[in-house]
Design a protein around this motif. Structure first.
Motif, PDB file in Angstrom:
ATOM      1  N   LEU A 157       0.878  -1.167   0.000  1.00  0.00           N
ATOM      2  CA  LEU A 157       0.000   0.000   0.000  1.00  0.00           C
ATOM      3  C   LEU A 157       0.914   1.215   0.000  1.00  0.00           C
ATOM      4  N   LEU A 158       0.919   1.927  -1.118  1.00  0.00           N
ATOM      5  CA  LEU A 158       1.801   3.081  -1.294  1.00  0.00           C
ATOM      6  C   LEU A 158       0.965   4.351  -1.167  1.00  0.00           C
ATOM      7  N   ILE A 159       1.305   5.189  -0.201  1.00  0.00           N
ATOM      8  CA  ILE A 159       0.603   6.454   0.014  1.00  0.00           C
ATOM      9  C   ILE A 159       1.541   7.589  -0.374  1.00  0.00           C
ATOM     10  N   ARG A 160       1.061   8.448  -1.248  1.00  0.00           N
ATOM     11  CA  ARG A 160       1.829   9.606  -1.689  1.00  0.00           C
ATOM     12  C   ARG A 160       1.210  10.866  -1.100  1.00  0.00           C
ATOM     13  N   ALA A 161       2.036  11.664  -0.467  1.00  0.00           N
ATOM     14  CA  ALA A 161       1.593  12.924   0.130  1.00  0.00           C
ATOM     15  C   ALA A 161       2.252  14.074  -0.619  1.00  0.00           C
ATOM     16  N   GLU A 162       1.451  15.003  -1.100  1.00  0.00           N
ATOM     17  CA  GLU A 162       2.022  16.164  -1.778  1.00  0.00           C
ATOM     18  C   GLU A 162       2.577  17.129  -0.735  1.00  0.00           C
TER      19      GLU A 162
END
Length: 304
Positions: free
Chosen positions: A202-207
């Protein structure tokens, strides 16, 4: 010209002089200048959190770009040029792309470095702009077949601009600077590398908005929607360039079915500057998943 044995044991040295044929300087290639400083520059103190103390000294310099491409900009502040003692104040570095036009480049020097130096301005500055022509080294082009002889490359010379800043007090700069801030935008990616129908991670990307190029430690904690119990952890190191971009937190898939907890999940995401500074933390709630959606036997890296 001098010849000396490689393993110099004090043996004889052979020397001779040689005079070349006559050449005109105009017979040789002119240096290629991808971009040039035009001389104009400004500086200002930047207070991001409006606490009355400056987080950065921002230096802006005008450039004329002859060749579009990728550039790096480095610089330093000092005090005492022309004397026997020169004090280092701060340094900075970043890279970016430039188009063929008249524009300006910006470099930010950290306020905590300026405060620590304890020397009031004005300060002397030196900026150096480099052109990076090897596009294929950054993955933007494909190199030729093995054995191909590359054509001669022109010599790209760095450009340097020196000058003096306005007057500042070192005490007016913040001891703890804010280098990065979450924008509130997130993305989720669930890679399935082996195509078995279950997710490997599960890859979470935060700007994030990065106020000055720096290295950061990334850490994440994935838990049930209530915040407990813990399900998986994520760790990583990354260099983030000044500007808006995505920071990635990857949670290994096998940890999720091992916990046996269905989503949505609560992710606590932290970004810590390697060399001191404010470390922002945020929480994000994922979409709903079944724990069995994830691969219990994935052994590869969590990144897609």
């Amino acid at each position: 010209m001098t010849l000396r044995p490689i393993g110099d044991w004090g043996g004889p040295v052979v020397e001779w002089n040689y005079t070349t044929k006559a050449y005109s300087a105009s017979q040789f290639e002119q240096p290629v200048r991808p971009a040039t400083f035009t001389g104009g520059h400004t500086d200002s103190a930047v207070d991001l959190d409006a606490d009355g103390l400056a987080d950065f000294l921002e230096l802006r310099a005008d450039v004329h770009v002859n060749l579009a491409g990728h550039y790096t900009l480095s610089g330093y502040l000092s005090k005492g040029a022309g004397t026997t003692v020169v004090r280092f104040i701060a340094s900075a570095y970043r890279d970016f792309d430039l188009a063929t036009t008249d524009t300006s480049v910006v470099l930010r020097f950290r306020g905590d470095q300026i405060l620590q130096a304890g020397v009031d301005g004005p300060w002397d500055f030196s900026l150096t702009l480099y052109y990076a022509p090897l596009a294929y080294a950054r993955g933007n082009a494909t190199p030729g077949p093995i054995g191909t002889i590359l054509p001669p490359q022109p010599a790209y010379y760095p450009e340097t601009l020196c000058g003096t800043t306005s007057t500042y007090r070192a005490a007016d700069f913040d001891p703890t600077v804010e280098l990065v801030r979450y924008t509130g935008r997130f993305q989720e990616v669930t890679p399935d590398r082996n195509g078995d129908g279950t997710f490997d991670a599960l890859l979470i990307r935060a700007e994030v908005e990065v106020f000055a190029t720096a290295s950061f430690d990334l850490s994440g904690l994935l838990a049930a929607a209530s915040g407990s119990p813990e399900i998986a952890k994520s760790f990583g190191q990354v260099c983030l360039q000044q500007g808006t971009q995505w920071a990635e937190f990857s949670f290994a898939g096998p940890n999720i079915p091992a916990a046996g907890i269905d989503g949505p999940y609560q992710a606590t995401l932290s970004i810590t500057p390697t060399a001191r500074g404010i470390d922002p933390t945020t929480t994000y709630t994922t979409m709903a998943y079944h724990a069995t959606d994830f691969d219990a036997n994935s052994t590869g890296p969590a990144q897609p």
